[in-house]
Write an enzyme that holds these catalytic residues in place. Structure first.
Site, PDB file in Angstrom:
ATOM      1  N   THR A 140      44.284  36.091  31.278  1.00  0.00           N
ATOM      2  CA  THR A 140      45.197  36.271  32.405  1.00  0.00           C
ATOM      3  C   THR A 140      45.083  37.639  33.073  1.00  0.00           C
ATOM      4  O   THR A 140      45.834  37.937  34.009  1.00  0.00           O
ATOM      5  CB  THR A 140      46.646  36.093  31.910  1.00  0.00           C
ATOM      6  N   GLU A 141      44.149  38.453  32.636  1.00  0.00           N
ATOM      7  CA  GLU A 141      44.101  39.845  33.084  1.00  0.00           C
ATOM      8  C   GLU A 141      44.029  39.981  34.601  1.00  0.00           C
ATOM      9  O   GLU A 141      44.749  40.801  35.200  1.00  0.00           O
ATOM     10  CB  GLU A 141      42.904  40.566  32.438  1.00  0.00           C
ATOM     11  N   VAL A 142      43.133  39.230  35.261  1.00  0.00           N
ATOM     12  CA  VAL A 142      42.956  39.423  36.708  1.00  0.00           C
ATOM     13  C   VAL A 142      44.240  39.115  37.472  1.00  0.00           C
ATOM     14  O   VAL A 142      44.442  39.617  38.579  1.00  0.00           O
ATOM     15  CB  VAL A 142      41.789  38.579  37.267  1.00  0.00           C
ATOM     16  N   ARG A 143      45.110  38.323  36.903  1.00  0.00           N
ATOM     17  CA  ARG A 143      46.348  37.950  37.593  1.00  0.00           C
ATOM     18  C   ARG A 143      47.394  39.063  37.568  1.00  0.00           C
ATOM     19  O   ARG A 143      48.401  38.968  38.272  1.00  0.00           O
ATOM     20  CB  ARG A 143      46.912  36.654  37.002  1.00  0.00           C
ATOM     21  N   ILE A 144      47.160  40.075  36.730  1.00  0.00           N
ATOM     22  CA  ILE A 144      48.061  41.236  36.764  1.00  0.00           C
ATOM     23  C   ILE A 144      47.301  42.494  37.192  1.00  0.00           C
ATOM     24  O   ILE A 144      47.754  43.615  36.969  1.00  0.00           O
ATOM     25  CB  ILE A 144      48.772  41.461  35.412  1.00  0.00           C
TER      26      ILE A 144
END
Length: 268
Positions: A140-144
């Site tokens: 989920t990194e790119v979403r934050i």
């Protein structure tokens, strides 16, 4: 039997330790924040790993969890609080991944529920990983607004390249079956069969000789050879050394006598 590890036997411990029949289980026990990788939890996890490595009676290590979530990744509350200092507590995650990946004893991750971000790095660092088919995973990194940088050291060697690109860039959620298909986990099983599957792997792991298990792990980390003849010669010498070792001699004798080798745990 309980293993004594400083700070991990108190009621507020974030990692629980128990050892039985040659297997130490390190249980992430911070369900209030979905077993996030906070500095205190990672500190206790490193201590638990070190204690298991130092215990000659331990043949294998299981990473387990309480609560419905295996690990939600970085502790974002702790991260946000650290912004004022101009740094974030991500460095220790690298220490944890190295400790798991380079542990001389086999490490098995037991994943009964969701794992996200850094939790996937922990799973990938383990030698074996068994999950419930219903468990979910996501990078989920790119979403934050960040990237899965540190965990790539353990994740990317496991994943098929096309799957890695898809899941890193989309941040989409996938289930246990897909995790097994792309190499993130060893096996995905129905939730009610998870304990049985883990016990089966552990029963096999404890039959391995301690030095041989560590040596086999080194082989798995060995870089690809550029000179095949030199590689074969080096590996042949390595093999001879193991056959002539005390463990090798005992293993051969035990096999011929159709009895368990001396290192196989007995009793409780």
């Amino acid at each position: 039997m309980a293993t004594s590890v400083p700070g991990m036997t108190s009621p507020d411990a974030l990692v629980r330790v128990a050892t039985a029949r040659g297997v130490t289980t390190l249980t992430l026990d911070s369900p209030h924040n979905r077993n996030a990788l906070s500095t205190p939890l990672m500190t206790e996890l490193l201590a638990g790993l070190a204690a298991a490595v130092a215990d000659d009676a331990v043949r294998a290590i299981v990473l387990d969890h309480t609560g419905p979530v295996f690990c939600s990744g970085a502790d974002l509350k702790e991260t946000a609080a650290a912004y004022a200092s101009g740094t974030v507590p991500a460095g220790m995650l690298g220490d944890v991944l190295v400790a798991v990946r380079e542990c001389p004893k086999p490490v098995l991750a037991k994943v009964a529920g969701p794992a996200r971000a850094g939790g996937l790095g922990l799973i990938a660092a383990a030698d074996l990983a068994v999950c419930a088919e219903e468990a979910t995973f996501a990078f989920t990194e790119v979403r934050i607004g960040v990237i899965p940088a540190v965990i790539s050291a353990t994740v990317l060697p496991r994943l098929h390249p096309r799957a890695a690109a898809e899941l890193y860039l989309t941040g989409d959620t996938f289930d246990g079956r897909r995790a097994a298909e792309i190499g993130l986990v060893t096996a995905a099983v129905p939730a009610d069969g998870l304990d049985t599957a883990v016990r089966g792997y552990c029963a096999s792991l404890v039959k391995g000789a301690p030095t041989a298990l560590a040596g086999a792990k080194e082989l798995l980390r060995r870089p690809a050879a550029t000179d095949l003849r030199a590689e074969i010669a080096e590996l042949a010498a390595l093999s001879t050394g193991y056959f002539l070792s005390d463990e090798g001699r005992e293993g051969v004798l035990a096999f011929r006598a159709k009895r368990p080798a001396a290192w196989v745990p007995t009793g409780d």
